[in-house]
Design an enzyme around this catalytic site. Structure first.
Site, PDB file in Angstrom:
ATOM      1  N   HIS A   4       0.829  -1.210   0.000  1.00 46.62           N
ATOM      2  CA  HIS A   4       0.000   0.000   0.000  1.00 46.62           C
ATOM      3  C   HIS A   4       0.866   1.264   0.000  1.00 46.62           C
ATOM      4  O   HIS A   4       1.620   1.486   0.939  1.00 46.62           O
ATOM      5  CB  HIS A   4      -0.880  -0.046   1.257  1.00 46.62           C
ATOM      6  N   ARG A   5       0.759   2.055  -1.053  1.00 41.17           N
ATOM      7  CA  ARG A   5       1.596   3.251  -1.265  1.00 41.17           C
ATOM      8  C   ARG A   5       3.082   2.873  -1.307  1.00 41.17           C
ATOM      9  O   ARG A   5       3.942   3.625  -0.858  1.00 41.17           O
ATOM     10  CB  ARG A   5       1.339   4.309  -0.189  1.00 41.17           C
ATOM     11  N   GLU A  12       0.530  -0.602  -4.655  1.00 41.32           N
ATOM     12  CA  GLU A  12      -0.557   0.348  -4.896  1.00 41.32           C
ATOM     13  C   GLU A  12       0.019   1.749  -4.818  1.00 41.32           C
ATOM     14  O   GLU A  12       0.942   2.007  -4.037  1.00 41.32           O
ATOM     15  CB  GLU A  12      -1.629   0.164  -3.810  1.00 41.32           C
ATOM     16  N   ASP A  47      -1.241   6.189  -5.593  1.00 36.82           N
ATOM     17  CA  ASP A  47      -2.353   7.105  -5.863  1.00 36.82           C
ATOM     18  C   ASP A  47      -1.909   8.134  -6.890  1.00 36.82           C
ATOM     19  O   ASP A  47      -0.807   8.681  -6.784  1.00 36.82           O
ATOM     20  CB  ASP A  47      -2.742   7.830  -4.567  1.00 36.82           C
ATOM     21  N   HIS A  64      -1.048  10.721  -2.416  1.00 32.38           N
ATOM     22  CA  HIS A  64      -2.340  10.356  -1.822  1.00 32.38           C
ATOM     23  C   HIS A  64      -3.188  11.591  -1.571  1.00 32.38           C
ATOM     24  O   HIS A  64      -4.384  11.612  -1.872  1.00 32.38           O
ATOM     25  CB  HIS A  64      -2.124   9.608  -0.503  1.00 32.38           C
ATOM     26  N   GLU A  84      -4.434   3.885  -8.146  1.00 36.92           N
ATOM     27  CA  GLU A  84      -5.716   4.444  -7.688  1.00 36.92           C
ATOM     28  C   GLU A  84      -5.858   5.877  -8.201  1.00 36.92           C
ATOM     29  O   GLU A  84      -5.017   6.729  -7.895  1.00 36.92           O
ATOM     30  CB  GLU A  84      -5.793   4.415  -6.155  1.00 36.92           C
ATOM     31  N   LYS A 143      -7.221   9.319  -7.833  1.00 36.80           N
ATOM     32  CA  LYS A 143      -7.818  10.144  -6.787  1.00 36.80           C
ATOM     33  C   LYS A 143      -8.822  11.106  -7.412  1.00 36.80           C
ATOM     34  O   LYS A 143      -8.641  11.548  -8.551  1.00 36.80           O
ATOM     35  CB  LYS A 143      -6.728  10.928  -6.032  1.00 36.80           C
ATOM     36  N   ASP A 147       0.309  -2.195   4.572  1.00 35.73           N
ATOM     37  CA  ASP A 147       1.473  -1.327   4.828  1.00 35.73           C
ATOM     38  C   ASP A 147       2.682  -2.132   5.296  1.00 35.73           C
ATOM     39  O   ASP A 147       3.771  -1.574   5.451  1.00 35.73           O
ATOM     40  CB  ASP A 147       1.136  -0.302   5.930  1.00 35.73           C
TER      41      ASP A 147
HETATM   42  O1  G3P Z   1      -6.471   1.095  -2.606  1.00 28.28           O
HETATM   43  C1  G3P Z   1      -6.589   0.930  -1.252  1.00 28.28           C
HETATM   44  C2  G3P Z   1      -6.363   2.195  -0.485  1.00 28.28           C
HETATM   45  O2  G3P Z   1      -5.279   2.871  -1.061  1.00 28.28           O
HETATM   46  C3  G3P Z   1      -7.535   3.096  -0.463  1.00 28.28           C
HETATM   47  O3  G3P Z   1      -7.441   4.112   0.448  1.00 28.28           O
HETATM   48  O4  G3P Z   1      -6.988   6.368   1.236  1.00 28.28           O
HETATM   49  O5  G3P Z   1      -5.162   4.697   1.263  1.00 28.28           O
HETATM   50  O6  G3P Z   1      -5.948   5.638  -0.876  1.00 28.28           O
HETATM   51  P1  G3P Z   1      -6.328   5.255   0.499  1.00 28.28           P
HETATM   52 MG    MG Z   2      -4.792   4.524  -2.312  1.00 29.31          MG
END
Ligand code: G3P
Ligand code: MG
Length: 246
Positions: free
Chosen positions: A8-9, A35, A37, A50, A110, A112, A235
């Site tokens: 994640h990120r 992942e 953003d 993000h 992702e 945004k 994470d």
């Molecule tokens: O894609 C999962 C997650 O990234 C969604 O929430 O706020 O971390 O972008 P956020």
């Molecule tokens: Mg995200």
């Protein structure tokens, strides 16, 4: 069944989130997916962030839609996390795609919601599709968004790209299936909070793949995988057993 681990990120507990450093570390830890953003600057440059402001993860403050590509070299996106990351930049989409190609990593991008305007949101979709032409065809890709209008528009323009509808627990309502159909989504990405075995069964019965976010507990991840989910966004990808990584 293949179980997918998505950082994640990037490796966001080892390096500043959504930076090239965080993405590079995936390779070192044997994590094949990350992942990130994407958002857009005033001049149409698509960048990895993000937040739609600089305040939380850089040494500056202000809105992304008020800066341009030229400003990126004066913004430090690493020193807030640790001294060794001083000088890390907000990556452009182009730079991130180069890294994914070089290191043979797979992407969950992702989109945004661009709060500035519908016009910039539209440009974000168009510029994302253009940039993705440089992604090597052997790389795997999922485009996701909480903004199902934007996701639907993306899928219309790029029907061959797998897309995922993101849901927070509070807006995962009974019409999830219609939303998935509307977006022609291949995946549902539900929030972990409150997710039950019954809900996972319903998604699987509908023939849709399921990646759950954000799971930072190994036992919970194990439970979800045993329920049949396809992937976990986390994470702490580096802490998962090697059977999920190599
Ligand atoms: O894609 C999962 C997650 O990234 C969604 O929430 O706020 O971390 O972008 P956020
Ligand atoms: Mg995200």
């Amino acid at each position: 069944m293949k179980k997918t681990l998505i950082a994640h990120r990037g490796m966001s507990s080892l390096a500043p989130e959504n930076t090239l450093a965080a993405f590079s570390l995936c390779k070192e830890h044997g994590v094949k997916w990350f992942e990130c953003d994407v958002d857009i600057l005033q001049d149409g440059t698509v960048i990895i962030s993000h937040d739609d402001t600089l305040d939380r993860c850089t040494d500056k403050s202000g809105r992304l839609c008020d800066i341009t590509r030229d400003d990126l070299s004066n913004i430090d996106a690493g020193s807030w996390f640790g001294d060794i990351f001083t000088g890390e930049r907000i990556p452009t989409l182009q730079q991130m795609i180069c890294l994914a190609n070089d290191k043979q990593l797979n992407l969950n991008i992702e989109i945004k919601s661009c709060a500035a305007s519908a016009k910039l949101s539209r440009l974000l979709i168009d510029n994302l599709i253009t940039a993705l032409k440089d992604l090597n065809p052997e790389r795997e890709l999922i485009i996701s968004s909480f903004n199902h209008l934007v996701l639907s528009e993306f899928k219309q323009l790029s029907p061959q790209t797998p897309v995922a509808c993101l849901f927070e627990s509070h807006n995962l309502l009974d019409d999830w299936n219609a939303t998935i159909e509307w977006c022609q989504a291949d995946y549902i990405h539900p929030e972990d909070k409150g997710l039950t075995r019954e809900m996972v069964n319903k998604f699987k019965d509908a023939g849709i793949k399921v990646n759950v976010w954000t799971v930072n507990d190994l036992a919970r991840a194990n439970e979800l995988f045993n329920w049949g989910v396809d992937g976990i966004c986390t994470d702490i990808a580096h802490q998962f057993p090697s059977k999920y990584r190599l």
